[in-house]
Structures are given as C-alpha cells and as structure tokens.
Design a protein around this motif. Structure first.
Motif, PDB file in Angstrom:
ATOM      1  N   THR A  15      -6.106 -11.487  10.048  1.00  0.00           N
ATOM      2  CA  THR A  15      -4.695 -11.344   9.689  1.00  0.00           C
ATOM      3  C   THR A  15      -4.278 -12.365   8.645  1.00  0.00           C
ATOM      4  O   THR A  15      -4.565 -13.559   8.776  1.00  0.00           O
ATOM      5  CB  THR A  15      -3.801 -11.501  10.935  1.00  0.00           C
ATOM      6  OG1 THR A  15      -4.241 -10.584  11.941  1.00  0.00           O
ATOM      7  CG2 THR A  15      -2.349 -11.227  10.611  1.00  0.00           C
ATOM      8  N   THR A  16      -3.575 -11.878   7.625  1.00  0.00           N
ATOM      9  CA  THR A  16      -2.998 -12.726   6.586  1.00  0.00           C
ATOM     10  C   THR A  16      -1.485 -12.557   6.596  1.00  0.00           C
ATOM     11  O   THR A  16      -0.972 -11.437   6.627  1.00  0.00           O
ATOM     12  CB  THR A  16      -3.534 -12.351   5.191  1.00  0.00           C
ATOM     13  OG1 THR A  16      -4.942 -12.571   5.155  1.00  0.00           O
ATOM     14  CG2 THR A  16      -2.870 -13.195   4.101  1.00  0.00           C
ATOM     15  N   LEU A  17      -0.771 -13.681   6.560  1.00  0.00           N
ATOM     16  CA  LEU A  17       0.692 -13.676   6.497  1.00  0.00           C
ATOM     17  C   LEU A  17       1.108 -14.132   5.115  1.00  0.00           C
ATOM     18  O   LEU A  17       0.780 -15.238   4.686  1.00  0.00           O
ATOM     19  CB  LEU A  17       1.269 -14.600   7.569  1.00  0.00           C
ATOM     20  CG  LEU A  17       2.794 -14.748   7.605  1.00  0.00           C
ATOM     21  CD1 LEU A  17       3.462 -13.414   7.922  1.00  0.00           C
ATOM     22  CD2 LEU A  17       3.209 -15.812   8.628  1.00  0.00           C
ATOM     23  N   TRP A  18       1.846 -13.260   4.408  1.00  0.00           N
ATOM     24  CA  TRP A  18       2.273 -13.556   3.036  1.00  0.00           C
ATOM     25  C   TRP A  18       3.769 -13.853   3.007  1.00  0.00           C
ATOM     26  O   TRP A  18       4.565 -13.240   3.718  1.00  0.00           O
ATOM     27  CB  TRP A  18       1.975 -12.360   2.131  1.00  0.00           C
ATOM     28  CG  TRP A  18       2.548 -12.490   0.739  1.00  0.00           C
ATOM     29  CD1 TRP A  18       1.940 -13.044  -0.349  1.00  0.00           C
ATOM     30  CD2 TRP A  18       3.839 -12.055   0.286  1.00  0.00           C
ATOM     31  NE1 TRP A  18       2.773 -12.985  -1.446  1.00  0.00           N
ATOM     32  CE2 TRP A  18       3.946 -12.388  -1.085  1.00  0.00           C
ATOM     33  CE3 TRP A  18       4.919 -11.427   0.920  1.00  0.00           C
ATOM     34  CZ2 TRP A  18       5.088 -12.101  -1.829  1.00  0.00           C
ATOM     35  CZ3 TRP A  18       6.060 -11.152   0.187  1.00  0.00           C
ATOM     36  CH2 TRP A  18       6.144 -11.482  -1.180  1.00  0.00           C
ATOM     37  N   GLY A  19       4.128 -14.801   2.146  1.00  0.00           N
ATOM     38  CA  GLY A  19       5.539 -15.085   1.874  1.00  0.00           C
ATOM     39  C   GLY A  19       5.702 -15.454   0.420  1.00  0.00           C
ATOM     40  O   GLY A  19       4.778 -15.970  -0.216  1.00  0.00           O
ATOM     41  N   ARG A  20       6.901 -15.197  -0.122  1.00  0.00           N
ATOM     42  CA  ARG A  20       7.118 -15.437  -1.550  1.00  0.00           C
ATOM     43  C   ARG A  20       7.571 -16.856  -1.861  1.00  0.00           C
ATOM     44  O   ARG A  20       7.663 -17.224  -3.021  1.00  0.00           O
ATOM     45  CB  ARG A  20       8.141 -14.429  -2.092  1.00  0.00           C
ATOM     46  CG  ARG A  20       9.526 -14.549  -1.549  1.00  0.00           C
ATOM     47  CD  ARG A  20      10.511 -13.629  -2.269  1.00  0.00           C
ATOM     48  NE  ARG A  20      10.448 -12.269  -1.804  1.00  0.00           N
ATOM     49  CZ  ARG A  20       9.984 -11.249  -2.546  1.00  0.00           C
ATOM     50  NH1 ARG A  20       9.527 -11.475  -3.761  1.00  0.00           N
ATOM     51  NH2 ARG A  20       9.976 -10.021  -2.054  1.00  0.00           N
ATOM     52  N   GLU A  66      -4.050 -11.667  -3.699  1.00  0.00           N
ATOM     53  CA  GLU A  66      -5.007 -12.294  -2.786  1.00  0.00           C
ATOM     54  C   GLU A  66      -4.778 -11.814  -1.362  1.00  0.00           C
ATOM     55  O   GLU A  66      -5.730 -11.519  -0.615  1.00  0.00           O
ATOM     56  CB  GLU A  66      -4.851 -13.809  -2.871  1.00  0.00           C
ATOM     57  CG  GLU A  66      -5.675 -14.613  -1.902  1.00  0.00           C
ATOM     58  CD  GLU A  66      -5.318 -16.086  -1.966  1.00  0.00           C
ATOM     59  OE1 GLU A  66      -4.443 -16.514  -1.175  1.00  0.00           O
ATOM     60  OE2 GLU A  66      -5.878 -16.808  -2.811  1.00  0.00           O
ATOM     61  N   ALA A  67      -3.518 -11.717  -0.952  1.00  0.00           N
ATOM     62  CA  ALA A  67      -3.197 -11.311   0.410  1.00  0.00           C
ATOM     63  C   ALA A  67      -3.611  -9.868   0.689  1.00  0.00           C
ATOM     64  O   ALA A  67      -4.008  -9.531   1.811  1.00  0.00           O
ATOM     65  CB  ALA A  67      -1.700 -11.480   0.658  1.00  0.00           C
ATOM     66  N   LEU A  68      -3.531  -9.026  -0.330  1.00  0.00           N
ATOM     67  CA  LEU A  68      -3.850  -7.608  -0.152  1.00  0.00           C
ATOM     68  C   LEU A  68      -5.337  -7.296  -0.281  1.00  0.00           C
ATOM     69  O   LEU A  68      -5.769  -6.201   0.078  1.00  0.00           O
ATOM     70  CB  LEU A  68      -3.071  -6.768  -1.169  1.00  0.00           C
ATOM     71  CG  LEU A  68      -1.552  -6.761  -1.016  1.00  0.00           C
ATOM     72  CD1 LEU A  68      -0.909  -6.052  -2.201  1.00  0.00           C
ATOM     73  CD2 LEU A  68      -1.133  -6.105   0.290  1.00  0.00           C
ATOM     74  N   LEU A  72       9.208  -4.854  -2.655  1.00  0.00           N
ATOM     75  CA  LEU A  72       7.848  -5.060  -2.155  1.00  0.00           C
ATOM     76  C   LEU A  72       7.002  -3.802  -2.313  1.00  0.00           C
ATOM     77  O   LEU A  72       5.836  -3.874  -2.718  1.00  0.00           O
ATOM     78  CB  LEU A  72       7.880  -5.491  -0.690  1.00  0.00           C
ATOM     79  CG  LEU A  72       8.139  -6.976  -0.444  1.00  0.00           C
ATOM     80  CD1 LEU A  72       8.278  -7.257   1.028  1.00  0.00           C
ATOM     81  CD2 LEU A  72       7.027  -7.824  -1.039  1.00  0.00           C
ATOM     82  N   LEU A  73       7.576  -2.646  -2.015  1.00  0.00           N
ATOM     83  CA  LEU A  73       6.827  -1.406  -2.200  1.00  0.00           C
ATOM     84  C   LEU A  73       6.463  -1.199  -3.669  1.00  0.00           C
ATOM     85  O   LEU A  73       5.353  -0.764  -3.990  1.00  0.00           O
ATOM     86  CB  LEU A  73       7.631  -0.212  -1.682  1.00  0.00           C
ATOM     87  CG  LEU A  73       7.785  -0.105  -0.158  1.00  0.00           C
ATOM     88  CD1 LEU A  73       8.654   1.100   0.205  1.00  0.00           C
ATOM     89  CD2 LEU A  73       6.430  -0.003   0.530  1.00  0.00           C
ATOM     90  N   GLU A  74       7.387  -1.502  -4.551  1.00  0.00           N
ATOM     91  CA  GLU A  74       7.109  -1.368  -5.986  1.00  0.00           C
ATOM     92  C   GLU A  74       6.003  -2.321  -6.414  1.00  0.00           C
ATOM     93  O   GLU A  74       5.178  -1.980  -7.282  1.00  0.00           O
ATOM     94  CB  GLU A  74       8.381  -1.634  -6.788  1.00  0.00           C
ATOM     95  CG  GLU A  74       9.422  -0.536  -6.649  1.00  0.00           C
ATOM     96  CD  GLU A  74      10.742  -0.879  -7.313  1.00  0.00           C
ATOM     97  OE1 GLU A  74      11.535   0.047  -7.567  1.00  0.00           O
ATOM     98  OE2 GLU A  74      10.999  -2.077  -7.565  1.00  0.00           O
ATOM     99  N   ALA A  75       5.968  -3.513  -5.807  1.00  0.00           N
ATOM    100  CA  ALA A  75       4.960  -4.509  -6.182  1.00  0.00           C
ATOM    101  C   ALA A  75       3.574  -4.160  -5.652  1.00  0.00           C
ATOM    102  O   ALA A  75       2.563  -4.340  -6.346  1.00  0.00           O
ATOM    103  CB  ALA A  75       5.379  -5.886  -5.683  1.00  0.00           C
ATOM    104  N   ILE A  76       3.496  -3.633  -4.420  1.00  0.00           N
ATOM    105  CA  ILE A  76       2.178  -3.428  -3.821  1.00  0.00           C
ATOM    106  C   ILE A  76       1.606  -2.039  -4.098  1.00  0.00           C
ATOM    107  O   ILE A  76       0.394  -1.845  -3.991  1.00  0.00           O
ATOM    108  CB  ILE A  76       2.213  -3.681  -2.304  1.00  0.00           C
ATOM    109  CG1 ILE A  76       3.031  -2.623  -1.573  1.00  0.00           C
ATOM    110  CG2 ILE A  76       2.730  -5.074  -2.012  1.00  0.00           C
ATOM    111  CD1 ILE A  76       3.029  -2.781  -0.064  1.00  0.00           C
TER     112      ILE A  76
END
Length: 327
Positions: A25-30, A65-67, A85-89
């Motif tokens: 598991t990876t936890l991402w934050g901006r 990196e998180a994805l 976020l949807l647009e970014a990923i």
C-alpha cells in the motif's frame, strides 16, 4: 496486490493503515511538508493522532511514482478534489478506481459517478465505497462494514473479494446512484440531529428526525433512479445512524454548535475537516425542486445554514407542519 490511496486525510490514512495488513500500500498526498512530517513521525497527527503508521506503509508526494505498478487506486479526498485527481491520473493508469468521496461537487452539483463518467467514460472500471465508517475506528482495527457499488456487479464483487477482511467487511452493490445519494444526504440529516440534541429536545425527537430523514433520503434517491433497498442497507440506514448519533461526526457537531449559538463560519474553521452536509444542503434542495419532492428536514437545514432562520425557528417550522399519513 499493490493499492495506491490518494488523499492523506483521516479516511485515506485509515484505509492505508488497514489495507497494508494484506496489500502493498502507498499513501499519496499533494502537500510535501505534511507528508514529510507524517513520514518522520510515522503518525498523522493532524487527522489520526495517537495511531502509528505501519512500517510497511509507503508515503509519496509524486503521483507517477505512487501509481507505478498499482493494480487498484482509491481516491479518499473531499469530492471537490475528485475531478482534478481523475484528470491527473487518467493518462497514467487504466486500473480500477474506487472513490470514497461523499456529497456533491461544488458549482456543478455532480455526484461522484457523474464526474467519473465525464472524465473516464462509460466503460471505465470504477466503483464507490460508502457506509458507516469513522476513520479513527477503522484505523484502530475496530470492525467496520461498508458497501462497494459499481455499475458492473461483477466488478463490484471482484473488488469486494480482493479487499474483504474480517475487520473491514464489504458488501457488493450495483446501485451507485442510491449509494451516493444516501452518502450525500445523511450529512444533512446529521446536522438536524445535532441541532435537536443541542436544543436538548431528547432522544425521542432525535429518533424521529433520523427516521423521517431516512424517508427523505429514500424519496429523493428513488426518484433519481436508486433502489429502495439500498436505503435500508449499510450505505443508507447504517451510515445515517452513525453520522446522526456519533460524537465523532463532523456534521452532527455542526448542528449541535449551531444550536448553542455559534456562527457557521467559526464552527467550520474550528473543525479543521470538511463537513459535507453544509455544501450538500443547497444542492439537495435544487434536486428537490427539480423532482418536485417535499424534503422538510433538508429544507429547514438549508435555511438554517443560510441564516434565514434561527435554530428555534427551524424547530418550529417542523413542529408546526400539518399532520399527515406516515407513508
């Protein structure tokens, strides 16, 4: 399975703490500064104080990196951040996406699945996670049960099997609309319940508000295409009961503090978290007008939040309604 969670608030952090027991598991934050503090302390002191992060939980501020190699993405931010976020990923991954956002998008009034449809398209594998779930309790390992809904029931069941755990029981559904409407509207009823308790009206009044509030949720949800049985389940009745009675509920606290005479602006500032019911009230009344549905509790909460009436007047507006058949 590698799972990436986007959003290091209370719910995202709680999901990460839980899921890393069984998954990479990876936890991402901006926010780099916030993530650096969490990494150094191995604790999210702002949102989940006193609960240590497992050593195997990976933290990242770099989206690419998180994805990387992720097989599932969970978005656990307020709904206001879902679109960006949807647009970014979307260009970076094609794996299933679960969102755990509740409420309506500011300005557009969209539910989460409507945002997803606009950005991801009709066939993208996506789902919503919702139900009675205080982040602090899940993070502490206390039992929790929630609904996982996808338009494709096979996808919902597949994700359910992957994520199901004795301490986080998942139930599959294909009623995305019903689940999301219930998750948005229960916050409004929780404000009303907090108002009732703040005015010291007793348990009878709160029980009546919750019951009639569930009727309002069902009324609008069915009109919008939701299934009536959804509102009797975890994402409907379950989430409503928790949010309208639990002292950890932000929306309940908003109502209680309004009853005590505090101003809404000061209350929201003191919370430090998003209280989704505040933004949802106006949108629900727009939908009520669109579908020609009477929602007296929601209307009262919306007028109270806009300072059109006082807490005492809000109470009188409900008590003075004409008697009617229950159903």
């Amino acid at each position: 399975m590698k799972v990436t969670i986007l959003g290091h608030g209370a719910w995202g952090s709680a999901l990460a703490i839980h899921l890393c027991q069984s998954h990479s598991t990876t936890l991402w934050g901006r926010d780099p500064d916030a993530l650096e503090n969490i990494q150094r302390e191995r604790e999210n002191k702002l949102y989940l104080p006193g609960i240590p992060l497992p050593d195997n939980l990976i933290l990242s501020t770099h989206l690419n990196e998180a994805l990387l190699s992720a097989k599932l993405v969970i978005i656990a931010t307020p709904i206001a951040s879902l679109r960006s976020l949807l647009e970014a990923i979307h260009p970076l991954t094609q794996v299933p996406i679960i969102w755990a956002c509740k409420g309506f998008e500011p300005k557009t009034g969209y539910l989460a699945h409507q945002i997803g449809l606009e950005i991801l398209g009709v066939d993208y594998p996506c789902a919503v996670l919702s139900g009675p779930s205080f982040a602090q309790e899940l993070a502490k390992g206390l039992p929790t049960a929630v609904t996982l809904a996808a338009k494709n029931i096979d996808l919902a069941q597949e994700l359910m099997r992957e994520l199901h755990h004795p301490r986080l029981r998942l139930y599959a559904s294909e009623d995305i609309v019903g689940v999301e409407i219930a998750g948005a509207m229960k916050n409004i009823i929780a404000i009303a319940a907090g108002l009732s308790d703040g005015l010291q009206l007793g348990h009878n009044a709160r029980a009546a508000l919750i019951t009639r509030g569930l009727a309002e949720i069902s009324r609008l949800g069915v009109a919008m295409g939701g299934k009536s049985e959804t509102f009797m389940g975890l994402s409907g009745l379950g989430d409503l009961v928790l949010t309208a009675t639990g002292p950890l509920s932000r929306n309940y606290r908003v109502g209680k503090l309004l009853a005590e005479g505090q101003r809404l602006e000061a209350i929201l500032k003191s919370l430090g978290h998003v209280a989704e019911g505040v933004g949802a009230a106006l949108e629900v009344m727009r939908l009520a007008n669109q579908y020609h549905i009477d929602l007296p509790i929601s209307r009262m909460v919306e007028a109270l939040l806009n300072e059109q009436i006082t807490p005492q007047q809000a109470l009188l507006s409900l008590l003075n309604r004409e008697p009617k058949r229950e159903s």
